[in-house]
Design a protein around this motif. Sequence first.
Motif, PDB file in Angstrom:
ATOM      1  N   ALA A  15      -2.752  -1.905  10.035  1.00 12.90           N
ATOM      2  CA  ALA A  15      -1.818  -1.863  11.165  1.00 12.90           C
ATOM      3  C   ALA A  15      -1.623  -0.410  11.584  1.00 12.90           C
ATOM      4  CB  ALA A  15      -0.484  -2.483  10.751  1.00 12.90           C
ATOM      5  N   PRO A  16      -1.370  -0.171  12.865  1.00 15.59           N
ATOM      6  CA  PRO A  16      -1.175   1.206  13.334  1.00 15.59           C
ATOM      7  C   PRO A  16      -0.119   1.984  12.546  1.00 15.59           C
ATOM      8  CG  PRO A  16      -1.371  -0.277  15.201  1.00 15.59           C
ATOM      9  CD  PRO A  16      -1.307  -1.142  13.969  1.00 15.59           C
ATOM     10  N   GLN A  17       0.989   1.333  12.170  1.00  7.94           N
ATOM     11  CA  GLN A  17       2.031   2.035  11.423  1.00  7.94           C
ATOM     12  C   GLN A  17       1.553   2.389  10.009  1.00  7.94           C
ATOM     13  OE1 GLN A  17       2.290  -1.091  12.609  1.00  7.94           O
ATOM     14  NE2 GLN A  17       3.378  -2.438  11.180  1.00  7.94           N
ATOM     15  N   SER A  18       0.707   1.567   9.407  1.00  4.26           N
ATOM     16  CA  SER A  18       0.150   1.883   8.087  1.00  4.26           C
ATOM     17  C   SER A  18      -0.816   3.053   8.180  1.00  4.26           C
ATOM     18  CB  SER A  18      -0.567   0.671   7.491  1.00  4.26           C
ATOM     19  OG  SER A  18       0.335  -0.374   7.233  1.00  4.26           O
ATOM     20  N   LEU A  19      -1.652   3.042   9.214  1.00  6.39           N
ATOM     21  CA  LEU A  19      -2.580   4.156   9.422  1.00  6.39           C
ATOM     22  C   LEU A  19      -1.820   5.455   9.646  1.00  6.39           C
ATOM     23  CD1 LEU A  19      -5.574   2.685  10.000  1.00  6.39           C
ATOM     24  CD2 LEU A  19      -5.683   4.741  11.313  1.00  6.39           C
ATOM     25  N   ALA A  20      -0.746   5.398  10.422  1.00  2.00           N
ATOM     26  CA  ALA A  20       0.070   6.595  10.662  1.00  2.00           C
ATOM     27  C   ALA A  20       0.710   7.084   9.361  1.00  2.00           C
ATOM     28  CB  ALA A  20       1.137   6.295  11.714  1.00  2.00           C
ATOM     29  N   ALA A  21       1.159   6.160   8.525  1.00  2.00           N
ATOM     30  CA  ALA A  21       1.771   6.542   7.244  1.00  2.00           C
ATOM     31  C   ALA A  21       0.741   7.198   6.323  1.00  2.00           C
ATOM     32  CB  ALA A  21       2.395   5.318   6.578  1.00  2.00           C
ATOM     33  N   VAL A  22      -0.470   6.644   6.301  1.00  2.00           N
ATOM     34  CA  VAL A  22      -1.532   7.223   5.470  1.00  2.00           C
ATOM     35  C   VAL A  22      -1.868   8.629   5.963  1.00  2.00           C
ATOM     36  CG1 VAL A  22      -3.978   7.041   4.882  1.00  2.00           C
ATOM     37  CG2 VAL A  22      -2.504   5.042   4.690  1.00  2.00           C
ATOM     38  N   ARG A  23      -2.011   8.767   7.275  1.00  2.00           N
ATOM     39  CA  ARG A  23      -2.346  10.096   7.818  1.00  2.00           C
ATOM     40  C   ARG A  23      -1.257  11.110   7.482  1.00  2.00           C
ATOM     41  NH1 ARG A  23      -4.324  11.756  13.936  1.00  2.00           N
ATOM     42  NH2 ARG A  23      -4.923  13.876  13.358  1.00  2.00           N
ATOM     43  N   ALA A  24       0.001  10.732   7.633  1.00  2.00           N
ATOM     44  CA  ALA A  24       1.108  11.639   7.306  1.00  2.00           C
ATOM     45  C   ALA A  24       1.073  12.031   5.834  1.00  2.00           C
ATOM     46  CB  ALA A  24       2.444  10.992   7.663  1.00  2.00           C
ATOM     47  N   LEU A  25       0.785  11.075   4.944  1.00  2.00           N
ATOM     48  CA  LEU A  25       0.684  11.366   3.514  1.00  2.00           C
ATOM     49  C   LEU A  25      -0.405  12.391   3.243  1.00  2.00           C
ATOM     50  CD1 LEU A  25       1.040  10.772   0.396  1.00  2.00           C
ATOM     51  CD2 LEU A  25      -0.776   9.082   0.737  1.00  2.00           C
ATOM     52  N   VAL A  26      -1.586  12.157   3.814  1.00  2.00           N
ATOM     53  CA  VAL A  26      -2.730  13.032   3.535  1.00  2.00           C
ATOM     54  C   VAL A  26      -2.472  14.439   4.087  1.00  2.00           C
ATOM     55  CG1 VAL A  26      -5.200  13.362   3.895  1.00  2.00           C
ATOM     56  CG2 VAL A  26      -4.327  11.092   3.384  1.00  2.00           C
ATOM     57  N   VAL A  27      -1.952  14.533   5.286  1.00  2.00           N
ATOM     58  CA  VAL A  27      -1.656  15.848   5.870  1.00  2.00           C
ATOM     59  C   VAL A  27      -0.640  16.588   4.998  1.00  2.00           C
ATOM     60  CG1 VAL A  27      -0.587  17.015   7.845  1.00  2.00           C
ATOM     61  CG2 VAL A  27      -2.302  15.227   8.225  1.00  2.00           C
ATOM     62  N   ALA A  28       0.404  15.890   4.565  1.00  2.00           N
ATOM     63  CA  ALA A  28       1.420  16.526   3.704  1.00  2.00           C
ATOM     64  C   ALA A  28       0.826  16.939   2.360  1.00  2.00           C
ATOM     65  CB  ALA A  28       2.599  15.581   3.503  1.00  2.00           C
ATOM     66  N   ALA A  29      -0.002  16.081   1.782  1.00  2.00           N
ATOM     67  CA  ALA A  29      -0.589  16.385   0.468  1.00  2.00           C
ATOM     68  C   ALA A  29      -1.506  17.596   0.518  1.00  2.00           C
ATOM     69  CB  ALA A  29      -1.350  15.165  -0.056  1.00  2.00           C
ATOM     70  N   HIS A  59      -3.704   7.610  -1.575  1.00  2.00           N
ATOM     71  CA  HIS A  59      -4.758   7.166  -0.667  1.00  2.00           C
ATOM     72  C   HIS A  59      -6.092   7.774  -1.059  1.00  2.00           C
ATOM     73  CE1 HIS A  59      -7.343   7.800   2.924  1.00  2.00           C
ATOM     74  NE2 HIS A  59      -7.010   6.548   3.158  1.00  2.00           N
ATOM     75  N   ALA A  60      -7.145   7.000  -0.881  1.00  2.00           N
ATOM     76  CA  ALA A  60      -8.529   7.481  -0.942  1.00  2.00           C
ATOM     77  C   ALA A  60      -9.336   6.615   0.015  1.00  2.00           C
ATOM     78  CB  ALA A  60      -9.095   7.377  -2.350  1.00  2.00           C
ATOM     79  N   TYR A  78     -19.140   7.720   0.580  1.00  2.00           N
ATOM     80  CA  TYR A  78     -18.622   9.090   0.622  1.00  2.00           C
ATOM     81  C   TYR A  78     -17.093   9.048   0.617  1.00  2.00           C
ATOM     82  CZ  TYR A  78     -18.930  14.075   1.426  1.00  2.00           C
ATOM     83  OH  TYR A  78     -18.861  15.434   1.280  1.00  2.00           O
ATOM     84  N   VAL A  79     -16.499   9.771  -0.302  1.00  2.00           N
ATOM     85  CA  VAL A  79     -15.054   9.727  -0.529  1.00  2.00           C
ATOM     86  C   VAL A  79     -14.357  10.808   0.292  1.00  2.00           C
ATOM     87  CG1 VAL A  79     -13.246   9.809  -2.279  1.00  2.00           C
ATOM     88  CG2 VAL A  79     -15.496   8.834  -2.843  1.00  2.00           C
ATOM     89  N   GLU A  80     -13.291  10.418   0.957  1.00  2.00           N
ATOM     90  CA  GLU A  80     -12.520  11.311   1.831  1.00  2.00           C
ATOM     91  C   GLU A  80     -11.029  11.087   1.619  1.00  2.00           C
ATOM     92  OE1 GLU A  80     -13.638  13.611   3.735  1.00  2.00           O
ATOM     93  OE2 GLU A  80     -15.684  13.077   4.278  1.00  2.00           O
ATOM     94  N   GLY A  81     -10.242  12.083   1.944  1.00  2.00           N
ATOM     95  CA  GLY A  81      -8.793  11.924   2.043  1.00  2.00           C
ATOM     96  C   GLY A  81      -8.099  11.448   0.788  1.00  2.00           C
ATOM     97  N   VAL A  82      -8.519  11.946  -0.375  1.00  2.00           N
ATOM     98  CA  VAL A  82      -7.846  11.573  -1.622  1.00  2.00           C
ATOM     99  C   VAL A  82      -6.550  12.376  -1.719  1.00  2.00           C
ATOM    100  CG1 VAL A  82      -8.011  11.476  -4.134  1.00  2.00           C
ATOM    101  CG2 VAL A  82     -10.063  11.100  -2.731  1.00  2.00           C
ATOM    102  N   ALA A  83      -5.446  11.655  -1.814  1.00  2.00           N
ATOM    103  CA  ALA A  83      -4.145  12.325  -1.827  1.00  2.00           C
ATOM    104  C   ALA A  83      -3.109  11.474  -2.548  1.00  2.00           C
ATOM    105  CB  ALA A  83      -3.677  12.576  -0.392  1.00  2.00           C
ATOM    106  N   VAL A  84      -2.200  12.154  -3.236  1.00  2.00           N
ATOM    107  CA  VAL A  84      -1.048  11.512  -3.856  1.00  2.00           C
ATOM    108  C   VAL A  84       0.194  12.284  -3.423  1.00  2.00           C
ATOM    109  CG1 VAL A  84       0.094  10.943  -6.055  1.00  2.00           C
ATOM    110  CG2 VAL A  84      -2.387  10.654  -5.827  1.00  2.00           C
ATOM    111  N   HIS A  85       1.220  11.556  -3.038  1.00  2.00           N
ATOM    112  CA  HIS A  85       2.483  12.170  -2.623  1.00  2.00           C
ATOM    113  C   HIS A  85       2.982  13.097  -3.730  1.00  2.00           C
ATOM    114  CE1 HIS A  85       6.750  12.480  -1.659  1.00  2.00           C
ATOM    115  NE2 HIS A  85       6.446  12.064  -0.426  1.00  2.00           N
ATOM    116  N   ARG A  86       3.441  14.261  -3.352  1.00  2.00           N
ATOM    117  CA  ARG A  86       3.829  15.280  -4.347  1.00  2.00           C
ATOM    118  C   ARG A  86       4.877  14.793  -5.335  1.00  2.00           C
ATOM    119  NH1 ARG A  86       3.687  19.801  -2.478  1.00  2.00           N
ATOM    120  NH2 ARG A  86       3.185  19.432  -0.317  1.00  2.00           N
ATOM    121  N   ASP A  87       5.743  13.865  -4.946  1.00  2.00           N
ATOM    122  CA  ASP A  87       6.764  13.350  -5.867  1.00  2.00           C
ATOM    123  C   ASP A  87       6.217  12.331  -6.858  1.00  2.00           C
ATOM    124  OD1 ASP A  87       8.603  14.908  -4.500  1.00  2.00           O
ATOM    125  OD2 ASP A  87       9.409  13.226  -3.325  1.00  2.00           O
TER     126      ASP A  87
END
Length: 179
Positions: A15-29, A59-60, A78-87
Amino acid sequence: MTQVILRTTHTGDLAPQSLAAVRALVVAAFDGDFSADDWEHSLGGMHTMLWLGDQVIGHAAMVQRRLLHGGRALRTGYVEGVAVHRDHRRRGHAGTLMREVERLVGGAYDIGALSASDAAAELYAARGWQRWQGPTSVLTAHGPERTPDDDGGVYVLAAAGSVDLAGPVACDWRDGDVW
């Protein structure tokens, strides 16, 4: 207590809101060092995500690419955007994400590959990913071009003996960071 849930979904089913949440997580991470091209590279394949309630905390992504090696075009997860929220770091979440990615690679691809940051290289090596030791290149409209800045930063997950880690490898072209 809310349980962490692992979900694996194709980009087209998010869903668009899930994609936006994933992108925000990765950018922050990545402390903001995750460009529009980097995000584009994460789309069009499978997304492995960890959710804690309605918050994505890990996310990965895995997309299909072609790597040329030893006279073969290897179908590559090919693996991209591996990220875990800092908390939520240092709790095994990155390992959980990678275990699912590795399952997908093993079931559908000749090899897995990724470009590792210095900070993440230890995680991948501990999981059996091997550092590519040979020269790296990219296939351009004008033929192969060396990518010496990427030498030593590419890791692969491959069956023993299926690739010569000291040999040359080339990736397909894409905008932004080619590896």
